[in-house]
Write a protein that holds these residues in place. Structure first.
Motif, mmCIF file in Angstrom:
data_model
loop_
_atom_site.group_PDB
_atom_site.id
_atom_site.type_symbol
_atom_site.label_atom_id
_atom_site.label_comp_id
_atom_site.label_asym_id
_atom_site.label_seq_id
_atom_site.Cartn_x
_atom_site.Cartn_y
_atom_site.Cartn_z
ATOM 1 N N GLU A 371 2.640 22.229 13.241
ATOM 2 C CA GLU A 371 1.585 22.887 14.027
ATOM 3 C C GLU A 371 2.042 24.254 14.517
ATOM 4 O O GLU A 371 3.137 24.410 15.018
ATOM 5 N N SER A 372 1.196 25.232 14.297
ATOM 6 C CA SER A 372 1.522 26.587 14.735
ATOM 7 C C SER A 372 1.639 26.617 16.251
ATOM 8 O O SER A 372 0.679 26.302 16.953
ATOM 9 N N PRO A 373 2.814 26.994 16.803
ATOM 10 C CA PRO A 373 2.965 26.989 18.262
ATOM 11 C C PRO A 373 2.005 27.942 18.959
ATOM 12 O O PRO A 373 1.639 27.726 20.107
ATOM 13 N N VAL A 374 1.566 28.993 18.245
ATOM 14 C CA VAL A 374 0.677 29.962 18.881
ATOM 15 C C VAL A 374 -0.657 29.319 19.264
ATOM 16 O O VAL A 374 -1.270 29.686 20.276
ATOM 17 N N LEU A 375 -1.128 28.323 18.500
ATOM 18 C CA LEU A 375 -2.401 27.675 18.819
ATOM 19 C C LEU A 375 -2.312 26.922 20.156
ATOM 20 O O LEU A 375 -3.238 26.961 20.964
ATOM 21 N N GLU A 376 -1.193 26.246 20.362
ATOM 22 C CA GLU A 376 -1.001 25.535 21.632
ATOM 23 C C GLU A 376 -0.867 26.540 22.776
ATOM 24 O O GLU A 376 -1.364 26.314 23.890
ATOM 25 N N GLN A 377 -0.235 27.684 22.490
ATOM 26 C CA GLN A 377 -0.100 28.735 23.518
ATOM 27 C C GLN A 377 -1.460 29.327 23.881
ATOM 28 O O GLN A 377 -1.715 29.613 25.054
ATOM 29 N N ILE A 378 -2.321 29.497 22.883
ATOM 30 C CA ILE A 378 -3.678 30.006 23.131
ATOM 31 C C ILE A 378 -4.451 28.991 23.977
ATOM 32 O O ILE A 378 -5.196 29.365 24.888
ATOM 33 N N ARG A 379 -4.268 27.717 23.674
ATOM 34 C CA ARG A 379 -4.952 26.674 24.457
ATOM 35 C C ARG A 379 -4.555 26.762 25.930
ATOM 36 O O ARG A 379 -5.415 26.720 26.818
ATOM 37 N N GLU A 380 -3.256 26.886 26.192
ATOM 38 C CA GLU A 380 -2.769 26.950 27.577
ATOM 39 C C GLU A 380 -3.200 28.255 28.252
ATOM 40 O O GLU A 380 -3.634 28.260 29.406
ATOM 41 N N CYS A 382 -5.792 30.200 27.656
ATOM 42 C CA CYS A 382 -7.237 30.321 27.910
ATOM 43 C C CYS A 382 -7.839 29.051 28.511
ATOM 44 O O CYS A 382 -9.061 28.979 28.669
ATOM 45 N N ASN A 383 -6.968 28.069 28.812
ATOM 46 C CA ASN A 383 -7.420 26.793 29.399
ATOM 47 C C ASN A 383 -8.540 26.162 28.555
ATOM 48 O O ASN A 383 -9.615 25.840 29.054
ATOM 49 N N LEU A 384 -8.289 25.999 27.260
ATOM 50 C CA LEU A 384 -9.277 25.431 26.337
ATOM 51 C C LEU A 384 -9.280 23.903 26.446
ATOM 52 O O LEU A 384 -8.293 23.300 26.860
ATOM 53 N N GLN A 385 -10.379 23.297 26.017
ATOM 54 C CA GLN A 385 -10.495 21.843 26.075
ATOM 55 C C GLN A 385 -9.557 21.157 25.090
ATOM 56 O O GLN A 385 -9.087 20.052 25.331
ATOM 57 N N THR A 386 -9.314 21.817 23.950
ATOM 58 C CA THR A 386 -8.482 21.223 22.906
ATOM 59 C C THR A 386 -7.741 22.321 22.157
ATOM 60 O O THR A 386 -8.107 23.500 22.246
ATOM 61 N N THR A 387 -6.697 21.959 21.432
ATOM 62 C CA THR A 387 -5.990 22.937 20.605
ATOM 63 C C THR A 387 -6.952 23.440 19.524
ATOM 64 O O THR A 387 -7.555 22.632 18.817
ATOM 65 N N PRO A 388 -7.101 24.759 19.384
ATOM 66 C CA PRO A 388 -8.108 25.290 18.447
ATOM 67 C C PRO A 388 -7.622 25.307 16.996
ATOM 68 O O PRO A 388 -7.246 26.340 16.455
ATOM 69 N N TYR A 389 -7.651 24.130 16.362
ATOM 70 C CA TYR A 389 -7.191 24.032 14.976
ATOM 71 C C TYR A 389 -8.135 24.766 14.025
ATOM 72 O O TYR A 389 -7.732 25.233 12.983
#
Length: 599
Positions: A371-380, A382-389
């Motif tokens: 999993e691309s770590p940047v996606l989890e970083q974007i989630r944190e 921007c306070n997203l509901q889920t990791t934006p796969y």
């Protein structure tokens, strides 16, 4: 009405139920033979709480439920269809969603014709003597081209209608049935031999390799290279298996394997005792919500066997038994008008086929990039509901409000998914309404192409809020962020190279350092959408310029063309306009010239 009272008043009818949380977000869509009995099974009533026998995943979901809605239908099959449609359109938080909206091609032949020729279809063809081969997730055209390369069949539909032998006869690719040089009986023998090579790819590849060798010997290297590439494509669609069933049997085989936050779905297609093709796709999911393998099998089967799909197998094998297997078996049998069985074999040759499919599913996840770590970083961030796969990025382009176009690009599995890119011709005059028009069009396609995890908008907070409102109006809760250049003076100029990109989220404005990798990632997505929009816009401008020149040749001046475009918006709208409507903008003579030009 409180949730407990709603459950007590549910009807004992088939239908679909929807669970919502306290903020009105859709959590889950389910179907039931008996709504009252099914929904009650999720709860205990003294005290009112989630039922203790639920799986951890469902227990977590039920503990979030604050409200429920339901739709009554006439049968359980109708409930199944409605449930599947709502899940695709609304993407509930706890439902499994498989993104496999492709329809795979089949090769078919109509044996009722005197000189039949194989063709490609993605839909059911009407006729009593239609024979299908497939499905082929890829290389269907390569297989068909190879059949015509090797066997002297009728090469084109138009050939048989002609009365005279054509170039194909001179090239020895056709035996000229149009001139009666071959009987229907002799042709039928050649056809049967050709069709036998569709399933037996080893024989097909051997013949192609022989022809490739002959071409190379004749120094026809370009043609030989073309055959080499075709051979590689045909080889790539097969899962190599030493399992050949003793009896001629058609089977569809499904296996799902999960590891960490990923699942792989593998489909294998066995025809006449041989594995002829396979396909697969990957699902990423939030580990906190878990993964329901029962629902994944149900979704995989419902997605694949659409109304238009030919069904060339009567038996479906699955690697795991699942809760609604018998219901689905009944539904598919009724839908296709023949007995369909869904089996979970545990021993024998069929169990070995399941093991092979599972082995391939495991291999897909092993090869998969982490999993691309940047996606989890974007989630944190921007306070997203889920990791934006899966991310959809939107941009529009126009010149002073004219030739307006919109573009959507898609990022998934750590790369741009160019097959999912879409462009839109827009009628609106300003940027706000153009974005609204484009997003509305996208929402209208949710049933065919489900919502993503995140929308990224090229624009500021106004457009970000607009995107949220459009999605909500379709009953969908999508995370939305926007990216735009900082307005650096009163005139809102964007000084190239000086103005910084700002990130707009539901939590507020984010200003990241120019060196921040998260900003670089979002900029890369925005830039790809901008590139795609500009490329399409240039094409549309070129087309528009040509139409203007052609209209000028017909005697319609540029001033009149401008008046028409100001009124109708696009050339397409001018083309569709009635004579009476055109006459309101230009005189009747010019209106007739325009109608004649487009007709």
């Amino acid at each position: 009405m409180e949730l407990k009272e709603k459950i007590a008043s549910l009807p004992q009818s088939p239908g679909v139920y929807q669970y919502f949380d306290a903020d009105g977000r859709l959590l889950y869509v389910g179907k039931a033979k008996n709504l009252k009995k099914r929904v009650k099974s999720y709860f205990r009533f003294k005290p009112f709480a989630p039922a203790p026998n639920l799986s951890p995943r469902i227990y977590k979901m039920i503990s979030e439920v604050a409200n429920l809605e339901y739709i009554v239908v006439s049968s359980e099959n109708d409930a199944l269809i409605l449930e599947n449609s709502l899940i695709k359109q609304l993407k509930p938080k706890y439902n499994i969603l498989l993104r496999d909206d492709k329809t795979y091609p089949y090769i078919y032949v109509d044996l009722s014709e005197p000189f039949p020729r194989p063709k490609i279809t993605r839909k059911v063809i009407k006729g009593k003597k239609i024979k299908y081969f497939g499905p082929f997730p890829s290389a269907a055209k390569d297989i068909l081209d190879s059949i015509y390369e090797i066997f002297p069949l009728v090469q084109k539909d138009s050939c048989i209608k002609g009365k005279k032998a054509c170039l194909f006869y001179q090239m020895q690719k056709c035996l000229a049935p149009c001139e009666g040089k071959i009987s229907t009986e002799e042709y039928a023998k050649i056809l049967q031999e050709a069709l036998s090579h569709i399933h037996d790819k080893k024989r097909l590849i051997k013949k192609l390799e022989e022809k490739m060798g002959r071409l190379a010997a004749q120094l026809r290297f370009e043609e030989a290279a073309g055959l080499r590439d075709r051979i590689e494509k045909i080889k790539a669609i097969e899962i190599h298996s030493k399992i050949d069933l003793a009896k001629i049997e058609n089977l569809d085989i499904y296996a799902i394997h999960t590891e960490a936050n990923q699942a792989a779905v593998v489909r294998m297609f066995m025809r006449e005792g041989k594995v002829i093709a396979s396909s697969s796709n990957k699902i990423r999911f939030d580990p906190a919500r878990g993964f329901d393998i029962d629902e994944a099998y149900k979704r995989a089967l419902l997605e694949f066997y659409t109304h238009e799909t030919p069904l060339t197998s009567g038996t479906i094998l699955v690697a795991h038994d699942f809760a609604e297997r018998e219901d689905l078996q009944s539904y598919l049998s009724q839908k296709f008008g023949k007995k369909i069985s869904i089996r979970h074999p545990q021993r024998g040759e069929k169990a070995r086929l399941i093991e092979l499919a599972l082995l391939n599913a495991k291999e897909i996840l092993k090869k998969s990039s982490s999993e691309s770590p940047v996606l989890e970083q974007i989630r944190e961030l921007c306070n997203l509901q889920t990791t934006p796969y899966r991310i959809e990025i939107f941009d529009n382009s126009h010149i002073q409000g004219s030739s307006a176009v919109g573009a959507m690009v898609v990022y998934e599995n750590d790369s741009f998914d160019k097959s999912s890119y879409r462009h839109y011709n827009l009628d609106s005059k300003d940027e706000y309404h153009q974005m609204k028009e484009m997003l509305t069009k996208r929402c209208e396609s949710f049933e065919k192409n489900p919502p993503p995890d995140l929308w990224l908008i090229d624009g500021g907070e106004v457009l970000r809020t607009l995107a949220e409102e459009v999605a909500r109006s379709f009953g969908v809760d999508i995370d939305v962020i926007a990216i735009a250049k900082e307005k650096i003076d009163a005139k809102a100029h964007r000084a190239k190279g000086k103005a910084k990109d700002l990130i707009y989220t539901k939590e507020g404005l984010l200003k990241l350092l120019p060196t921040d990798k998260r900003l670089h990632f979002l900029q890369r997505l925005r830039d790809e959408a901008h590139r795609f929009a500009i490329t399409f816009h240039k094409k549309q401008r070129t087309k528009r310029a040509k139409e203007i020149e052609l209209l000028k040749l017909k005697g319609i001046g540029e001033a009149k063309i401008k008046k028409l475009l100001n009124y109708f918006g696009t050339f397409e709208a001018i083309k569709k306009a009635e004579l009476e409507e055109l006459s309101k903008i230009v005189n009747e003579k010019d209106a007739k010239l325009i109608k004649n030009f487009y007709n």
